[in-house]
Design a protein around this motif. Sequence first.
Motif, PDB file in Angstrom:
ATOM      1  N   ILE A 142       0.855  -1.172   0.000  1.00  0.00           N
ATOM      2  CA  ILE A 142       0.000   0.000   0.000  1.00  0.00           C
ATOM      3  C   ILE A 142       0.898   1.231   0.000  1.00  0.00           C
ATOM      4  CG2 ILE A 142      -0.170   0.019   2.531  1.00  0.00           C
ATOM      5  CD1 ILE A 142      -3.116   0.935   2.185  1.00  0.00           C
ATOM      6  N   TRP A 143       0.378   2.329  -0.532  1.00  0.00           N
ATOM      7  CA  TRP A 143       1.162   3.564  -0.557  1.00  0.00           C
ATOM      8  C   TRP A 143       0.318   4.726  -0.054  1.00  0.00           C
ATOM      9  CZ3 TRP A 143      -0.066   7.922  -3.407  1.00  0.00           C
ATOM     10  CH2 TRP A 143      -1.062   7.762  -4.362  1.00  0.00           C
TER      11      TRP A 143
ATOM     12  N   PHE B 285       5.070  10.621  11.686  1.00  0.00           N
ATOM     13  CA  PHE B 285       4.235   9.491  12.120  1.00  0.00           C
ATOM     14  C   PHE B 285       4.443   8.281  11.207  1.00  0.00           C
ATOM     15  CE2 PHE B 285       0.303   7.072  11.498  1.00  0.00           C
ATOM     16  CZ  PHE B 285       0.009   6.666  12.792  1.00  0.00           C
ATOM     17  N   TYR B 286       4.392   8.504   9.902  1.00  0.00           N
ATOM     18  CA  TYR B 286       4.527   7.379   8.975  1.00  0.00           C
ATOM     19  C   TYR B 286       5.927   6.772   9.020  1.00  0.00           C
ATOM     20  CZ  TYR B 286      -0.099   8.531   7.328  1.00  0.00           C
ATOM     21  OH  TYR B 286      -1.452   8.768   7.261  1.00  0.00           O
ATOM     22  N   ARG B 287       6.932   7.597   9.143  1.00  0.00           N
ATOM     23  CA  ARG B 287       8.303   7.064   9.264  1.00  0.00           C
ATOM     24  C   ARG B 287       8.429   6.199  10.517  1.00  0.00           C
ATOM     25  NH1 ARG B 287      11.570   9.182   5.461  1.00  0.00           N
ATOM     26  NH2 ARG B 287      11.056  11.228   4.637  1.00  0.00           N
TER      27      ARG B 287
ATOM     28  N   GLN C 201       8.211   3.177   4.242  1.00  0.00           N
ATOM     29  CA  GLN C 201       9.452   3.450   3.522  1.00  0.00           C
ATOM     30  C   GLN C 201       9.214   4.516   2.471  1.00  0.00           C
ATOM     31  OE1 GLN C 201      12.381   1.915   4.495  1.00  0.00           O
ATOM     32  NE2 GLN C 201      10.994   1.222   6.110  1.00  0.00           N
ATOM     33  N   GLU C 202      10.029   5.567   2.483  1.00  0.00           N
ATOM     34  CA  GLU C 202       9.919   6.609   1.478  1.00  0.00           C
ATOM     35  C   GLU C 202      10.377   6.052   0.132  1.00  0.00           C
ATOM     36  OE1 GLU C 202      11.619  11.060   0.457  1.00  0.00           O
ATOM     37  OE2 GLU C 202      11.881  10.266   2.486  1.00  0.00           O
ATOM     38  N   ILE C 203       9.561   6.279  -0.906  1.00  0.00           N
ATOM     39  CA  ILE C 203       9.917   5.754  -2.230  1.00  0.00           C
ATOM     40  C   ILE C 203       9.947   6.844  -3.303  1.00  0.00           C
ATOM     41  CG2 ILE C 203       9.114   3.411  -1.731  1.00  0.00           C
ATOM     42  CD1 ILE C 203       6.582   4.122  -3.441  1.00  0.00           C
TER      43      ILE C 203
ATOM     44  N   PHE D  27       5.175   7.275   0.372  1.00  0.00           N
ATOM     45  CA  PHE D  27       5.596   6.168   1.223  1.00  0.00           C
ATOM     46  C   PHE D  27       4.931   4.882   0.762  1.00  0.00           C
ATOM     47  CE2 PHE D  27       6.095   9.697   4.290  1.00  0.00           C
ATOM     48  CZ  PHE D  27       7.357   9.423   4.797  1.00  0.00           C
ATOM     49  N   GLU D  28       5.555   3.764   1.112  1.00  0.00           N
ATOM     50  CA  GLU D  28       5.008   2.448   0.809  1.00  0.00           C
ATOM     51  C   GLU D  28       5.192   1.539   2.018  1.00  0.00           C
ATOM     52  OE1 GLU D  28       5.387   0.544  -3.299  1.00  0.00           O
ATOM     53  OE2 GLU D  28       6.890  -0.516  -2.088  1.00  0.00           O
ATOM     54  N   MET D  29       4.219   0.644   2.199  1.00  0.00           N
ATOM     55  CA  MET D  29       4.292  -0.372   3.244  1.00  0.00           C
ATOM     56  C   MET D  29       3.984  -1.716   2.597  1.00  0.00           C
ATOM     57  SD  MET D  29       4.522  -1.267   6.584  1.00  0.00           S
ATOM     58  CE  MET D  29       4.191   0.163   7.588  1.00  0.00           C
ATOM     59  N   ALA D  30       4.883  -2.681   2.770  1.00  0.00           N
ATOM     60  CA  ALA D  30       4.667  -4.036   2.272  1.00  0.00           C
ATOM     61  C   ALA D  30       3.995  -4.869   3.358  1.00  0.00           C
ATOM     62  CB  ALA D  30       5.991  -4.668   1.872  1.00  0.00           C
TER      63      ALA D  30
END
Length: 147
Positions: free
Chosen positions: A103-104, A116-118, A123-125, A135-138
């Motif tokens: 998700i991004w 907060f997200y960091r 992860q910054e992409i 940002f993206e989260m796997a």
Amino acid sequence: MTFRIATVTDIKQIQVVRNAVKENTLSDPNLVTDKDCEIFLTQRGKGWVCEISNQIVGFAIVDLEDDNIWALFVDPKFEKQGIGKKLHQLMLDWYFDQNKEKIWLGTAPNTRAEVFYRKSGWQEIGTHGKGEVKFEMAKQEWLKQKA
């Protein structure tokens, strides 16, 4: 403090929270209509709200079509109570339960949201839109964090 799935009857209060924020403000509140909210809640994804004394003080909405976080906001009067963190957790748990792998999201740079997200493992992409941090989260990263 109650967390629950958002419904279309929550949209008016969701809009109040969205327009109360001090960062990531909308240049024009009419850019996000009640109909937009309804579509994201009922067709494109799902949302959650946090209520205190029957007042919505935070909300999160995820978009399954574009695989992104469409919104995560907390009324400034209710910040630093764990509301954003809990909404974030409910949203990502549900999202990854839908057999999604990543998700991004995009957020304005140099904001509390970016921090907060960091801290939450995103992860910054790159960049998105008008200079937002992307940002993206796997799924595996999310599951690892929860373990």
